[in-house]
Design an enzyme around this catalytic site. Sequence first.
Site, mmCIF file in Angstrom:
data_model
loop_
_atom_site.group_PDB
_atom_site.id
_atom_site.type_symbol
_atom_site.label_atom_id
_atom_site.label_comp_id
_atom_site.label_asym_id
_atom_site.label_seq_id
_atom_site.Cartn_x
_atom_site.Cartn_y
_atom_site.Cartn_z
ATOM 1 N N GLU A 93 1.371 4.176 -1.028
ATOM 2 C CA GLU A 93 0.690 4.817 0.089
ATOM 3 C C GLU A 93 1.431 6.073 0.513
ATOM 4 O O GLU A 93 2.651 6.163 0.402
ATOM 5 C CB GLU A 93 0.604 3.848 1.276
ATOM 6 C CG GLU A 93 -0.262 2.642 0.956
ATOM 7 C CD GLU A 93 -0.554 1.768 2.172
ATOM 8 O OE1 GLU A 93 -1.723 1.426 2.353
ATOM 9 O OE2 GLU A 93 0.385 1.439 2.930
ATOM 10 N N CYS A 121 4.375 12.021 4.853
ATOM 11 C CA CYS A 121 5.368 10.977 4.577
ATOM 12 C C CYS A 121 5.105 10.434 3.175
ATOM 13 O O CYS A 121 4.047 9.850 2.929
ATOM 14 C CB CYS A 121 5.225 9.883 5.635
ATOM 15 S SG CYS A 121 6.334 8.499 5.366
ATOM 16 N N CYS A 128 10.289 -2.125 -2.611
ATOM 17 C CA CYS A 128 11.663 -1.727 -2.326
ATOM 18 C C CYS A 128 12.580 -2.920 -2.557
ATOM 19 O O CYS A 128 12.225 -4.057 -2.261
ATOM 20 C CB CYS A 128 11.794 -1.252 -0.884
ATOM 21 S SG CYS A 128 13.457 -0.664 -0.484
ATOM 22 N N CYS A 132 14.881 -5.277 3.724
ATOM 23 C CA CYS A 132 15.023 -5.275 5.191
ATOM 24 C C CYS A 132 13.939 -6.188 5.766
ATOM 25 O O CYS A 132 12.768 -6.073 5.389
ATOM 26 C CB CYS A 132 14.888 -3.869 5.737
ATOM 27 S SG CYS A 132 16.021 -2.717 4.916
ATOM 28 N N CYS A 135 10.474 -4.928 7.406
ATOM 29 C CA CYS A 135 9.750 -3.845 6.734
ATOM 30 C C CYS A 135 8.766 -4.415 5.705
ATOM 31 O O CYS A 135 9.150 -5.197 4.838
ATOM 32 C CB CYS A 135 10.756 -2.927 6.050
ATOM 33 S SG CYS A 135 9.991 -1.684 4.989
ATOM 34 N N GLY A 178 9.820 2.557 -0.317
ATOM 35 C CA GLY A 178 10.963 2.661 -1.204
ATOM 36 C C GLY A 178 12.200 3.267 -0.590
ATOM 37 O O GLY A 178 12.164 3.850 0.498
ATOM 38 N N GLU A 179 13.314 3.091 -1.296
ATOM 39 C CA GLU A 179 14.602 3.624 -0.861
ATOM 40 C C GLU A 179 14.927 4.832 -1.754
ATOM 41 O O GLU A 179 15.288 4.668 -2.926
ATOM 42 C CB GLU A 179 15.674 2.523 -0.980
ATOM 43 C CG GLU A 179 17.100 2.996 -0.854
ATOM 44 C CD GLU A 179 17.378 3.906 0.339
ATOM 45 O OE1 GLU A 179 16.901 3.627 1.456
ATOM 46 O OE2 GLU A 179 18.055 4.926 0.149
ATOM 47 N N SER A 210 15.264 9.894 4.165
ATOM 48 C CA SER A 210 15.789 8.784 4.944
ATOM 49 C C SER A 210 16.351 7.717 4.014
ATOM 50 O O SER A 210 15.703 7.339 3.039
ATOM 51 C CB SER A 210 14.658 8.193 5.796
ATOM 52 O OG SER A 210 15.115 7.056 6.487
ATOM 53 N N LEU A 234 19.801 2.926 10.735
ATOM 54 C CA LEU A 234 20.973 2.160 11.174
ATOM 55 C C LEU A 234 20.555 0.817 11.775
ATOM 56 O O LEU A 234 20.996 -0.232 11.324
ATOM 57 C CB LEU A 234 21.777 3.021 12.170
ATOM 58 C CG LEU A 234 23.169 2.521 12.511
ATOM 59 C CD1 LEU A 234 24.036 2.360 11.279
ATOM 60 C CD2 LEU A 234 23.853 3.473 13.501
ATOM 61 N N CYS A 352 5.838 3.484 10.514
ATOM 62 C CA CYS A 352 7.090 3.254 9.797
ATOM 63 C C CYS A 352 7.200 1.779 9.429
ATOM 64 O O CYS A 352 6.994 0.901 10.251
ATOM 65 C CB CYS A 352 8.286 3.568 10.677
ATOM 66 S SG CYS A 352 8.343 5.238 11.228
HETATM 67 N N1 SAH Z 1 14.075 3.192 2.644
HETATM 68 C C1 SAH Z 1 14.326 4.306 3.496
HETATM 69 C C2 SAH Z 1 13.105 5.150 3.641
HETATM 70 C C3 SAH Z 1 11.952 4.467 4.350
HETATM 71 S S1 SAH Z 1 11.864 5.180 5.883
HETATM 72 C C4 SAH Z 1 14.848 3.835 4.820
HETATM 73 O O1 SAH Z 1 14.694 2.668 5.124
HETATM 74 O O2 SAH Z 1 15.443 4.633 5.524
HETATM 75 C C5 SAH Z 1 11.049 4.023 6.853
HETATM 76 C C6 SAH Z 1 11.697 3.961 8.208
HETATM 77 O O3 SAH Z 1 11.016 2.981 8.979
HETATM 78 C C7 SAH Z 1 13.130 3.512 8.125
HETATM 79 O O4 SAH Z 1 13.894 4.061 9.153
HETATM 80 C C8 SAH Z 1 12.959 2.027 8.332
HETATM 81 O O5 SAH Z 1 14.175 1.431 8.658
HETATM 82 C C9 SAH Z 1 11.928 2.003 9.412
HETATM 83 N N2 SAH Z 1 11.208 0.742 9.538
HETATM 84 C C10 SAH Z 1 11.065 -0.228 8.625
HETATM 85 N N3 SAH Z 1 10.306 -1.229 9.120
HETATM 86 C C11 SAH Z 1 9.965 -0.862 10.374
HETATM 87 C C12 SAH Z 1 9.166 -1.467 11.388
HETATM 88 N N4 SAH Z 1 8.592 -2.642 11.198
HETATM 89 N N5 SAH Z 1 9.034 -0.798 12.550
HETATM 90 C C13 SAH Z 1 9.595 0.406 12.745
HETATM 91 N N6 SAH Z 1 10.347 1.034 11.818
HETATM 92 C C14 SAH Z 1 10.534 0.409 10.648
HETATM 93 FE FE1 SF4 Z 2 14.516 -1.246 4.031
HETATM 94 FE FE2 SF4 Z 2 13.593 1.264 3.828
HETATM 95 FE FE3 SF4 Z 2 13.311 -0.452 1.815
HETATM 96 FE FE4 SF4 Z 2 11.899 -0.819 4.010
HETATM 97 S S1 SF4 Z 2 11.725 0.899 2.618
HETATM 98 S S2 SF4 Z 2 13.016 -2.404 2.849
HETATM 99 S S3 SF4 Z 2 13.344 -0.123 5.577
HETATM 100 S S4 SF4 Z 2 15.219 0.306 2.635
#
Ligand code: SAH
Ligand code: SF4
Length: 359
Positions: A93, A121, A128, A132, A135, A178-179, A210, A234, A352
């Site tokens: 997406e 975005c 991924c 996390c 997510c 994805g990361e 990010s 973070l 996000c």
């Molecule tokens: N993998 C990278 C890039 C994805 S960015 C990363 O995690 O940084 C997506 C952003 O949304 C990241 O800051 C992630 O931590 C945040 N995120 C993930 N799940 C979320 C949620 N349920 N609500 C709000 N932010 C979320």
């Molecule tokens: Fe974690 Fe970013 Fe991967 Fe979602 S996309 S699992 S926030 S690293």
Amino acid sequence: MGFSLIYDLSFSELISLLAEWGEPVYRARQIWQGLYHNFWIAPNEFTTLPASLRLKLAKFLEFNILVPTTTLQSSDGDTVKTLFQLNDGKAIETVLMKYDPSAVLQLAQHEGAGKSRRTLCISTQVGCAMGCVFCATGQMGFKRHLSSGEIVAQVIYYARLLRDRGEVISNVVVMGMGEPFHNYDNTMSAIDRLNDPDGYNFGARRVTISTIGLVPVIHQFAAEKRQVNLAISLHAADDVLRTSMLPVNKRYPIDELLEACHDYVAATGRRITFEWALVNEVNDTPEQAHLLANLLKGLLCHVNAIPLNPTLGYSGKATTRQRAAKFKEILIHSGIPCTIRLRRGIDIKGGCGQLMSII
Ligand code: SAH
Ligand code: SF4
């Protein structure tokens, strides 16, 4: 030769390919212009080329890289997301967000306040591997990396769509599925290709990447001194809490992560953004805010906090307005700039952490 995705090719690779076909460099330049200035997406659109060369392009290169299968628009009209099918049937997406000037004023100043923006975005992987817990992309697990061309094609698709409405993409955030630091080379060559002054010419300063905090890659990124903006997810200010939310913290704990962040700021002089999804009574407490303020003391940075977006696999709830305000107040009081961002695109699961391979 293999069947290459046209957007996977760098300009020099395109020149060599055409040389193999006995074609001069200016033909490569015409193709490059067609792809990245005119946003032509099929061989028959390349009207600057002789028919025989168009046929060859069609025969040996794959143009149909992303097939848009579903597009949803949020009820406020400001967020659009597209589900694209890839060549192997997997899907990603991509989300386009429109910020009008009044909304922009509420955002971080360094992101271009006062102007109407179109922020795209983009995704770098199908799924991924980081897992996390809050997510949706993490909840689906890792399927595969995207190639550089599959990353580039997301931008060109939307560039073409917007051009037809007289608009342009103003910012690209690498914050989709994805990361990106787990797929570093492809992500960076995608950004370089978009950056090419003879191509799409999209300035690195308008790109934000990010990462969840893959420490060795942050050091590498710092050493490369790119102008791309860096954001770090973070979400927690002590290792026990962070590990419970972000398993990768076990491998790269907070002190190593912060050291890498200091390295980045020292090497580049650029400000880091820290992202923080506020989960009610988990990481939105005054204790976490104080710990965070301590961690970030003396670092050129900014905290972007956002109330948690809902996902199927996580039972945590979004913070409340009052708790978010208190969290921000503690940081600001300690001299750490902080913005509470508005949630957006939630009704289409375009926020996000909500992206998956299905609508
Ligand atoms: N993998 C990278 C890039 C994805 S960015 C990363 O995690 O940084 C997506 C952003 O949304 C990241 O800051 C992630 O931590 C945040 N995120 C993930 N799940 C979320 C949620 N349920 N609500 C709000 N932010 C979320
Ligand atoms: Fe974690 Fe970013 Fe991967 Fe979602 S996309 S699992 S926030 S690293």
